[in-house]
Structure formats: structure tokens, C-alpha cells
Design a protein around this motif. Structure first.
Motif, PDB file in Angstrom:
ATOM      1  N   ARG A  95       0.835  -1.199   0.000  1.00 19.74           N
ATOM      2  CA  ARG A  95       0.000   0.000   0.000  1.00 19.74           C
ATOM      3  C   ARG A  95       0.876   1.257   0.000  1.00 19.74           C
ATOM      4  O   ARG A  95       1.995   1.232   0.534  1.00 19.74           O
ATOM      5  CB  ARG A  95      -0.922  -0.026   1.231  1.00 19.74           C
ATOM      6  CG  ARG A  95      -2.266   0.653   1.024  1.00 19.74           C
ATOM      7  CD  ARG A  95      -3.221   0.326   2.153  1.00 19.74           C
ATOM      8  NE  ARG A  95      -2.802   0.884   3.438  1.00 19.74           N
ATOM      9  CZ  ARG A  95      -3.393   0.614   4.603  1.00 19.74           C
ATOM     10  NH1 ARG A  95      -4.428  -0.221   4.632  1.00 19.74           N
ATOM     11  NH2 ARG A  95      -2.978   1.155   5.725  1.00 19.74           N
ATOM     12  N   TYR A 100       1.378  -3.356   5.180  1.00 23.87           N
ATOM     13  CA  TYR A 100       1.058  -4.680   4.636  1.00 23.87           C
ATOM     14  C   TYR A 100       0.606  -5.566   5.794  1.00 23.87           C
ATOM     15  O   TYR A 100       1.009  -5.366   6.942  1.00 23.87           O
ATOM     16  CB  TYR A 100       2.248  -5.311   3.919  1.00 23.87           C
ATOM     17  CG  TYR A 100       3.551  -5.253   4.674  1.00 23.87           C
ATOM     18  CD1 TYR A 100       3.883  -6.213   5.630  1.00 23.87           C
ATOM     19  CD2 TYR A 100       4.457  -4.221   4.430  1.00 23.87           C
ATOM     20  CE1 TYR A 100       5.074  -6.161   6.319  1.00 23.87           C
ATOM     21  CE2 TYR A 100       5.656  -4.161   5.113  1.00 23.87           C
ATOM     22  CZ  TYR A 100       5.963  -5.135   6.055  1.00 23.87           C
ATOM     23  OH  TYR A 100       7.154  -5.070   6.747  1.00 23.87           O
ATOM     24  N   TYR A 267      -6.362 -11.214   2.292  1.00 25.70           N
ATOM     25  CA  TYR A 267      -5.849 -10.570   1.084  1.00 25.70           C
ATOM     26  C   TYR A 267      -6.926  -9.812   0.328  1.00 25.70           C
ATOM     27  O   TYR A 267      -6.631  -8.817  -0.345  1.00 25.70           O
ATOM     28  CB  TYR A 267      -5.156 -11.603   0.197  1.00 25.70           C
ATOM     29  CG  TYR A 267      -3.949 -12.200   0.880  1.00 25.70           C
ATOM     30  CD1 TYR A 267      -2.947 -11.374   1.399  1.00 25.70           C
ATOM     31  CD2 TYR A 267      -3.826 -13.574   1.062  1.00 25.70           C
ATOM     32  CE1 TYR A 267      -1.856 -11.901   2.055  1.00 25.70           C
ATOM     33  CE2 TYR A 267      -2.736 -14.109   1.722  1.00 25.70           C
ATOM     34  CZ  TYR A 267      -1.747 -13.272   2.211  1.00 25.70           C
ATOM     35  OH  TYR A 267      -0.668 -13.802   2.870  1.00 25.70           O
ATOM     36  N   ILE A 268      -8.173 -10.234   0.455  1.00 33.62           N
ATOM     37  CA  ILE A 268      -9.265  -9.466  -0.157  1.00 33.62           C
ATOM     38  C   ILE A 268      -9.423  -8.123   0.557  1.00 33.62           C
ATOM     39  O   ILE A 268      -9.530  -7.068  -0.074  1.00 33.62           O
ATOM     40  CB  ILE A 268     -10.583 -10.267  -0.118  1.00 33.62           C
ATOM     41  CG1 ILE A 268     -10.519 -11.428  -1.113  1.00 33.62           C
ATOM     42  CG2 ILE A 268     -11.776  -9.360  -0.438  1.00 33.62           C
ATOM     43  CD1 ILE A 268     -11.705 -12.373  -1.033  1.00 33.62           C
ATOM     44  N   TYR A 270      -7.161  -6.601   2.272  1.00 32.02           N
ATOM     45  CA  TYR A 270      -5.973  -5.783   2.006  1.00 32.02           C
ATOM     46  C   TYR A 270      -6.044  -5.159   0.616  1.00 32.02           C
ATOM     47  O   TYR A 270      -5.722  -3.975   0.434  1.00 32.02           O
ATOM     48  CB  TYR A 270      -4.709  -6.635   2.129  1.00 32.02           C
ATOM     49  CG  TYR A 270      -3.452  -5.840   1.870  1.00 32.02           C
ATOM     50  CD1 TYR A 270      -3.116  -4.743   2.664  1.00 32.02           C
ATOM     51  CD2 TYR A 270      -2.585  -6.180   0.827  1.00 32.02           C
ATOM     52  CE1 TYR A 270      -1.966  -4.008   2.433  1.00 32.02           C
ATOM     53  CE2 TYR A 270      -1.433  -5.454   0.595  1.00 32.02           C
ATOM     54  CZ  TYR A 270      -1.126  -4.373   1.395  1.00 32.02           C
ATOM     55  OH  TYR A 270       0.018  -3.643   1.156  1.00 32.02           O
ATOM     56  N   ALA A 271      -6.490  -5.947  -0.365  1.00 33.31           N
ATOM     57  CA  ALA A 271      -6.618  -5.415  -1.725  1.00 33.31           C
ATOM     58  C   ALA A 271      -7.628  -4.270  -1.766  1.00 33.31           C
ATOM     59  O   ALA A 271      -7.403  -3.248  -2.426  1.00 33.31           O
ATOM     60  CB  ALA A 271      -7.036  -6.535  -2.676  1.00 33.31           C
ATOM     61  N   LEU A 272      -8.730  -4.426  -1.040  1.00 29.96           N
ATOM     62  CA  LEU A 272      -9.734  -3.362  -0.991  1.00 29.96           C
ATOM     63  C   LEU A 272      -9.182  -2.116  -0.303  1.00 29.96           C
ATOM     64  O   LEU A 272      -9.426  -0.989  -0.749  1.00 29.96           O
ATOM     65  CB  LEU A 272     -10.980  -3.861  -0.263  1.00 29.96           C
ATOM     66  CG  LEU A 272     -11.805  -4.933  -0.977  1.00 29.96           C
ATOM     67  CD1 LEU A 272     -12.920  -5.450  -0.066  1.00 29.96           C
ATOM     68  CD2 LEU A 272     -12.401  -4.368  -2.269  1.00 29.96           C
ATOM     69  N   ARG A 274      -6.133  -1.197  -0.147  1.00 28.75           N
ATOM     70  CA  ARG A 274      -5.134  -0.588  -1.038  1.00 28.75           C
ATOM     71  C   ARG A 274      -5.798   0.169  -2.176  1.00 28.75           C
ATOM     72  O   ARG A 274      -5.381   1.280  -2.537  1.00 28.75           O
ATOM     73  CB  ARG A 274      -4.220  -1.684  -1.589  1.00 28.75           C
ATOM     74  CG  ARG A 274      -3.073  -1.139  -2.428  1.00 28.75           C
ATOM     75  CD  ARG A 274      -2.166  -2.246  -2.915  1.00 28.75           C
ATOM     76  NE  ARG A 274      -1.165  -1.710  -3.826  1.00 28.75           N
ATOM     77  CZ  ARG A 274      -0.305  -2.447  -4.505  1.00 28.75           C
ATOM     78  NH1 ARG A 274      -0.338  -3.767  -4.371  1.00 28.75           N
ATOM     79  NH2 ARG A 274       0.568  -1.901  -5.314  1.00 28.75           N
ATOM     80  N   ALA A 275      -6.849  -0.432  -2.740  1.00 27.79           N
ATOM     81  CA  ALA A 275      -7.552   0.230  -3.828  1.00 27.79           C
ATOM     82  C   ALA A 275      -8.261   1.499  -3.362  1.00 27.79           C
ATOM     83  O   ALA A 275      -8.347   2.490  -4.089  1.00 27.79           O
ATOM     84  CB  ALA A 275      -8.575  -0.738  -4.447  1.00 27.79           C
TER      85      ALA A 275
END
Length: 283
Positions: A95, A100, A267-268, A270-272, A274-275
Motif C-alpha cells: 500500500r 502490509y 488478502y481481499i 488488504y486489496a480493498l 489498497r484500492a
């Protein structure tokens, strides 16, 4: 013949409770930067890890195939801990603020399963393998640190080993010594539920409340209310009440669900996070 359900909570029901609390905790963990997620999400989440450790102790004691159980957990550890190492070393982008996920319960589970087996061998008076299985996983981080000090060239290969094939209990917050000791106590006292819950609660208060209180109180900026608003890891002691509700049954539930859900949700989320960072940072 109609089956009569035993009163109390089954292992599966305790896992579902722990799972919901874990998700709340991780939502706060991943999106705290927004200022939009209430702190109580993580406060409630303090009960999650102890409940999962309790279920691990019960599951390991009663599973028909310990080797298969260990392999499932160990493979997830390899995936998540290996990815953590890649993030830490900058080989995988993180990020924008450098955050992380440090989640690694499967690392502590892998270590604890070896220790649990050693404890059982010691109970059978198999002293050699028993002592090795208990002592070596606990001593490994200390030994690795000594080797790194004597031979700096070994730092990278030993670090890689510690995050992969030979997990270290200090490789992530979820595998800290407090977590390892909690798991050992829960397994060691599992045959007497009241004693088990009492020892767990006592250790949690001692390790996560009294010890931090002594340390933090030395700071002029410390106020006792911080033990309820900031240093609230000790809230996990309340999990003892749910442990006392355990009815000794496995219960119904999807066998493989948690193994998939744990890494997937981390990880979902975290991905959200980050986005969403460019839109929500400092919100």
C-alpha cells in the motif's frame, strides 16, 4: 431415533464466533487509516485468537489424522508467511503508506502442533522426541539470532527459513511468544475445563495487562485509562467464558471452509484497502 443436542457450544460454533470477531478485527486493521472504523471492532476481535487456539488444542487432541491436519495448516503458513516476507523485502508492492498485513495465525498453529505432539510424547515418557519437539521450535528463533550474529552472511538464508520451512514464533505478531504460551497452556490443561479457562484468563491478564501496565506506567504520558482504550489486548481473557460453554462436541460445519477463508479474507480486505487508499486516506 431423534438426536438430542447437548447444551452449550460445539467446536464449530466457537469457530464461527471467532471467525466473525476476526473479520471485525481485520476490517479495523486494514481500514484504520480512514478513521471511519470504530475501535470496538478490534476490541471485540481480541477474543478471536484465543478461541481459535482453544479449538486448535481440541482439534489436535481429537483428530484421527494429525499428520494431515498439520500439513493443511503448514501449507497455508508457507503461503502467507512467504508472501509476508516478500512484502517486507519489497519484492511485492504494498500500500502507498507502506502498510502490509502481518497476519500469521497459521504460523503459530504450525509451531504449536509440533509442541503439542512433543507434550504428548513426554506424557508417554518418550523423552528424546518429546523434548526435541517441545524445545527446538521454541529455541529456534534464539538459535537463529545467535547464528546471524556470528555469521552475518547467514542472515538472509536464515530469515527465509524462518518465514517458510522452519517457522519462527517471532516472525509476525500472530505468532508472538504470548500466543505460543497461550496455546501451550490451553493444550496442557485441556482435560479440566474450569482449570483450563482459569489458567488461560490468569495468564492473559498477567501477560497483557499487568506486565504492560508496569512498563507503560514508567512513561509520564501514560494514563491508566489507556489500558482500556489502547492497550486492550487483555480483553481476550473474556474468551474464557465462551470456553466454559464448550460442550465437547465437534458440531456441524464445512471442514475446509476456514482453511480457505482465512488467507482469502486477509488478502481481499488488504486489496480493498489498497484500492481505496487514494480516496479514503485521511478521511
Amino acid at each position: 431415533m431423534e438426536l438430542v443436542r447437548t447444551k452449550g457450544l460445539s467446536s464449530s460454533e466457537l469457530k464461527w464466533i471467532a471467525l466473525v470477531l476476526m473479520v471485525l478485527d481485520h476490517i479495523h486493521y486494514m481500514f484504520a487509516y480512514t478513521g471511519l472504523i470504530p475501535e470496538w471492532f478490534s476490541m471485540a476481535g481480541r477474543l478471536s485468537a484465543p478461541l481459535f487456539l482453544f479449538c486448535l488444542a481440541e482439534g489436535f487432541a481429537h483428530t484421527h489424522d494429525r499428520r494431515k491436519y498439520f500439513i493443511k495448516v503448514y501449507l497455508i503458513h508457507l503461503l502467507m508467511s512467504g508472501l509476508l516476507f516478500l512484502m517486507m523485502t519489497g519484492l511485492v508492492p504494498v500500500r502507498p503508506d507502506g502498510f502490509y498485513p502481518m497476519n500469521g495465525m497459521m504460523t503459530s498453529f504450525s509451531i504449536l502442533m509440533v509442541v503439542f505432539q512433543g507434550m504428548d510424547w513426554l506424557g508417554e515418557k518418550r523423552w528424546g522426541p518429546g523434548l526435541a519437539a517441545v524445545i527446538l521450535p521454541l529455541a529456534w528463533p534464539v538459535l537463529a539470532s545467535m547464528l546471524m550474529g556470528m555469521a552475518p552472511a547467514l542472515q538472509m538464508p536464515l530469515s527465509v527459513l524462518g518465514y517458510t520451512f522452519l517457522p519462527m514464533w517471532n516472525s509476525n505478531p500472530d505468532a508472538g511468544i504470548g500466543t505460543i504460551l497461550t496455546g501451550i497452556l490451553l493444550y496442557g490443561f485441556r482435560k479440566n475445563r474450569r482449570v483450563q479457562a482459569g489458567v488461560f484468563a490468569g495468564f492473559t491478564v498477567l501477560y497483557y495487562f499487568l506486565y504492560p501496565l508496569l512498563v507503560f506506567s514508567q512513561s509520564p504520558e501514560f494514563h491508566w485509562t489507556m489500558m482500556f482504550t489502547t492497550a486492550y489486548e487483555w480483553y481476550g481473557a473474556l474468551a474464557a467464558l465462551l470456553m466454559l460453554c464448550y460442550n465437547g462436541e465437534r458440531g456441524r460445519g464445512p471442514k475446509r471452509f476456514f482453511y480457505v477463508f482465512y488467507p482469502a479474507h486477509v488478502y481481499i480486505l488488504y486489496a480493498l484497502s489498497r484500492a481505496a487508499y487514494p480516496l479514503l486516506a485521511g478521511g
